[in-house]
Design an enzyme around this catalytic site. Structure first.
Site, short mmCIF file in Angstrom:
data_model
loop_
_atom_site.label_atom_id
_atom_site.label_comp_id
_atom_site.label_asym_id
_atom_site.label_seq_id
_atom_site.Cartn_x
_atom_site.Cartn_y
_atom_site.Cartn_z
N SER A 1 0.84 -1.20 0.00
CA SER A 1 0.00 0.00 0.00
C SER A 1 0.87 1.24 0.00
CB SER A 1 -0.91 0.00 1.22
OG SER A 1 -0.36 0.80 2.24
N LYS A 2 0.34 2.29 -0.62
CA LYS A 2 1.21 3.46 -0.76
C LYS A 2 1.41 4.18 0.56
CE LYS A 2 -2.34 6.32 -2.92
NZ LYS A 2 -2.76 6.87 -4.17
N ARG A 3 0.56 3.91 1.52
CA ARG A 3 0.77 4.53 2.83
C ARG A 3 1.87 3.83 3.61
NH1 ARG A 3 -4.03 5.36 1.51
NH2 ARG A 3 -4.66 3.22 1.88
#
Ligand code: GLU
Length: 459
Positions: free
Chosen positions: A238-240
């Site tokens: 996930s980009k987070r």
């Protein structure tokens, strides 16, 4: 124009280019090229809130960096979904006219209350027979027929979906905009797409999309859903949480070829030998051989691939590849001399400046820890003094410098590692670094001796 199969890659420009997207693009690129077909790049730019033109530019740049070039005859596009809005609505209207879709004016609250009252979850098709027409705020819903949909998936085999668990989904929102599921199908249809290869996360959309293809009077495409990428904790990238932007890897000094090769090994094996040139993988990639299980995006393995690709570069290629990471004022000829000696220890191009900076600094940057570890021994001072004396007259090539130091260290009964340490810190500032004797050769006798004398003065 090619008459072969038509693949497409359909990213949404809502952020940096995800490595998972890059892998999907490579799959489609390989399949289009090996079949003499076409790779259509369609930018799905209909989310006006999240889209940004720079993300689109970033995707196109990143694809070119991977070798998916807009100049290739197999490449078509970029086409922009936003330019096809009229076609999406026209298809929605056809579905309404043909009785496959109906309008519903219920608000989300009304739907929730009714579902609660009936003890169900979701929308129960309550406006199906109300005969409503279009009106501001009304949504258009697809009338999901009874039965099942079987999706023939080249990776997963036949996947059956029971329509009982698929509610009458929205095609056009209350504000008149088509939803992703519809726009995506209509574009695939009008662009003549024959094969949809995309990430597993879209599989739940697929039965709905297949119903739309059929309701619009077309044969659905050949589907394939490739497994998700997961991190070390086996959680979906996930980009987070994870470093997912392809651009970031590029900017950190990963080579495009290494990245391509590594991405291709995720969920698929190019054979016993995992390091393979694109020209081979492009021909040998098969969807039937793609695994079902999530693929671990292993940063260590990626770094190892990159190191391997760096080691395969010629010196000229390495110097060119490192160039953007080197300060402009550093003499490239000096770097070139050192380059073959640092090549075995680089995992990314961005590591290069830190390994060779001592050659370009006016003075070595010696930290206290390195100094006290190597210079406070009882032999450091006499050894440095003797080495300086011997280095003044010996021939200045790595082999002779080494033999000369070995000769000196014999007087102190030291092993090479110990004897090198004060010299290394005096000249390079660090306790670890590139091969010392080669570094001394490149640095030159005068500068090496000047630094050693400075260190001796400090002792
Ligand atoms: N725009 C969608 C995405 O980026 C593409 C879905 C598809 O490939 O059909 O996830």
């Amino acid at each position: 124009m090619s008459t072969g199969p038509r693949y497409r890659f359909a990213p949404s420009p809502t952020g940096m280019f995800h490595v998972g997207g890059a892998r999907t693009a490579l799959h489609n690129w390989a399949l289009a090229r090996q079949s003499g077909g076409t790779f259509v790049l369609r930018i799905e730019d209909t989310d006006e809130v999240r889209n940004r033109p720079e993300w689109t530019a970033g995707i196109i740049d990143a694809l070119a960096w991977l070798g998916i070039s807009a100049d290739d005859p197999h490449f078509e596009g970029p086409l922009f979904q936003s330019e096809y809005a009229a076609a999406h609505l026209e298809a929605a209207n056809r579905l309404f006219e043909s009785g496959h879709a109906y309008y519903c004016d219920m608000t989300p609250d009304e739907i929730q209350d009714r579902a609660k009252a009936e003890g169900t979850t979701g929308y129960g098709g309550w406006s199906r027979d109300r005969g409503l027409g279009p009106a501001p705020g009304s949504v258009l819903r697809f009338k999901v027929p009874e039965g099942t949909t079987v999706v023939h998936d080249l990776v997963r085999g036949d996947v059956e979906f029971d329509h009982a668990v698929i509610e009458d989904f929205v095609l056009v929102r209350g504000n008149g905009t088509p939803v992703f599921i519809l726009a995506n199908v209509v574009d695939d249809m009008s662009m003549g797409i024959t094969n949809v290869v995309r990430a597993e996360e879209h599989l739940p959309n697929t039965p709905k999309q297949q119903m739309l293809w059929q309701a619009l009077g077309h044969e659905p495409p050949v589907w394939a859903h490739v497994p998700v990428l997961v991190n070390e904790q086996r959680k979906k990238l996930s980009k987070r949480r994870d470093k997912v932007a392809l651009e970031q890897y590029r900017d950190e000094g990963f080579l495009a070829d290494a990245m391509v090769n590594y991405l291709m090994t995720l969920g698929w094996s190019p054979g016993e030998q995992e390091i393979q040139p694109w020209s081979v993988m492009e021909q040998s990639f098969r969807l039937d051989d793609v695994n079902l299980s999530p693929a671990f995006f292993d940063l260590k393995k990626l770094a190892a691939f990159n190191g391997e690709y760096i080691r395969r570069l010629s010196v000229d290629e390495l110097v060119d590849a490192c160039d953007p990471w080197l300060p402009a004022e550093w003499d490239r000829a000096v770097f070139r001399e050192m380059a073959p000696h640092i090549q075995p220890r680089l995992n990314t191009l961005a590591d290069a400046p830190g390994v060779v900076d001592f050659l370009f600094l006016d003075e070595p940057d010696i930290d206290d820890d390195s100094w006290s570890k190597t210079m406070t021994t009882e032999y450091a001072q006499p050894l440095l003094a003797d080495a300086i004396g011997a280095f003044e007259t010996c021939a200045w090539d790595a082999a002779t410098i080494k033999a000369t130091l070995e000769d000196v260290m014999g007087r102190y009964d030291l092993k090479l590692g110990k004897a090198q340490a004060p010299v290394r810190v005096a000249v390079t500032g660090r306790t670890v670094g590139p091969p010392l004797f080669e570094a001394l050769e490149v640095m030159g006798r005068d500068e090496s001796l000047r630094r050693m004398r400075n260190a001796l003065d400090r002792l």
